[in-house]
Write an enzyme that holds these catalytic residues in place. Structure first.
Site, PDB file in Angstrom:
ATOM      1  N   ARG A 171       0.836  -1.204   0.000  1.00 17.65           N
ATOM      2  CA  ARG A 171       0.000   0.000   0.000  1.00 17.65           C
ATOM      3  C   ARG A 171       0.872   1.256   0.000  1.00 17.65           C
ATOM      4  NH1 ARG A 171      -2.161  -3.833  -0.821  1.00 17.65           N
ATOM      5  NH2 ARG A 171      -4.086  -4.711   0.007  1.00 17.65           N
ATOM      6  N   SER A 247     -11.090   0.558   3.298  1.00 14.29           N
ATOM      7  CA  SER A 247     -10.229   0.163   4.422  1.00 14.29           C
ATOM      8  C   SER A 247      -9.441   1.370   4.920  1.00 14.29           C
ATOM      9  CB  SER A 247      -9.270  -0.948   3.990  1.00 14.29           C
ATOM     10  OG  SER A 247      -9.993  -2.109   3.645  1.00 14.29           O
ATOM     11  N   GLU A 343      -4.478   4.333   6.068  1.00  9.00           N
ATOM     12  CA  GLU A 343      -4.305   4.312   4.616  1.00  9.00           C
ATOM     13  C   GLU A 343      -4.584   5.664   3.965  1.00  9.00           C
ATOM     14  OE1 GLU A 343      -5.628   1.310   2.025  1.00  9.00           O
ATOM     15  OE2 GLU A 343      -5.379  -0.322   3.444  1.00  9.00           O
TER      16      GLU A 343
END
Length: 347
Positions: A171, A247, A343
């Site tokens: 990520r 998320s 994130e």
């Protein structure tokens, strides 16, 4: 007479409510709709916006606005998709930075070019996918990445990036670190191998296929796509109905020694061994064990079905969501000694 391709109209005091999936009503000092790489380049030299901070927005699915943006917001609307070349081993497909990611994945399948189906229904645009190195159900975007083109926002120069230069991680990429805020990704090329096999290592995918009466070994790409879409729709709220950014936390990765100590205390901890010997933990499980699933702080809440997802119940601000995220991180660190990383980009 038609306007030149590079001409850009500026939109002062522009509401960003429709441009972020949390639905926060932040405002930009000025915004511009970008339909071509040349328009990004022209703004690098435009005296009307000289000295302003710049923010490129695609689908707004990975951003939390905690305040108005006192600068120039560039709304990436570069939309295109095409098979640009092929060889004996693969197809090479290119999409514009403003292309909807899910629609692009569905198009590749409709054109008979599988490979991205595990990444179905991930919100956002094609241009955002490399920044985050999006991933789901056993596949990361970098595995099919070939190259991208980006405009340097300071100079207007068009720059080519290969995978090495993008420095992809979990990520993560160059564009979240040294390149953060410096480039606008205008096109991405993917390599889709013609020798295709289904990625069905995740139990959820195998279960969904079985529920549909499909032998996992005989699954077609469209079967996997449909299964992933069904799973995501069952687990994740629709941002149009309940504001969210998907998320909110990364799944933390810890070393084997730390994991052994943690498993001694928590025998049923959900984990995934990694090729380098480390262990990835399920952040949603950690959050759930701390009692946060379904709980709210004001109008910001943890989703009742998926603890990784923070939602705007209506009227929450970015600061409210951030306060909830910090409370969750504090509790997870206190109980498990594991630090969760967010994130989305918080502005």
């Amino acid at each position: 007479m038609s306007r030149p391709d590079s001409a850009v109209s500026l939109l002062p005091d522009y509401s960003l409510r429709a441009h972020n999936t949390f639905g926060f009503d932040a405002r930009a000092r000025v915004a511009a709709r970008i339909g071509s790489p040349g328009q990004f380049a022209s703004l690098a030299r435009d005296p009307r916006v000289a000295g302003l901070d710049r923010l490129v927005l695609g689908g707004g699915s990975n951003v939390v606005f905690t305040r108005d943006f006192d600068g120039l917001v560039l709304l990436d609307e570069i939309r295109s998709r095409a098979l640009v070349r092929e060889d004996d081993g693969a197809w090479y497909v290119e999409a514009g930075g403003g292309e909807n990611w899910h629609a692009f994945v569905e198009w590749t399948l409709a054109e008979g070019m599988p490979g991205l189906e595990n990444l179905a229904l991930i919100p956002g645009t094609v241009g955002a996918a490399p920044i985050q190195n999006i991933g789901a159900y056993g596949l990361e975007m970098k595995e099919h990445f070939a190259s991208l083109r980006a405009v340097d926002l300071a100079t207007g120069e068009l720059v080519e990036f290969d995978a090495a230069r993008c420095a992809f991680g979990y990520r993560d990429s160059f564009f979240k670190r040294d390149g953060r805020g410096r480039f606008a990704i205008v096109a991405v090329t993917f390599r889709l191998p013609k020798a295709w096999t289904p990625r069905i290592g995740y139990a959820d995918v195998a279960r969904e296929l079985a529920a549909r009466g499909i032998d996992a070994r005989a699954a077609r790409a469209r079967d996997v796509f449909d299964a992933v879409v069904a799973i995501r729709r069952a687990k994740l709220p629709d941002p149009l109905a309940l504001g969210n950014a998907g998320s909110f936390f990364k799944n933390p990765v810890i070393d084997a020694q730390a994991f052994a100590a943690l498993r001694a205390r928590e025998p049923d901890i959900v984990s995934y061994p990694q090729p380098d010997g480390r262990v990835k933990l399920a952040a949603g499980w950690l959050i759930d064990r701390c009692g946060w699933k379904g709980r709210a702080l004001g109008a910001a809440a943890v989703h009742e079905r998926q603890a990784l997802v923070l939602v705007n119940l209506g009227g929450a601000s970015g600061a409210d969501v951030l306060a909830l995220a910090h409370a969750i991180r504090r509790d997870v660190l206190g109980r498990f000694g594991v630090e969760l990383e967010m994130e989305p980009v918080c502005l």
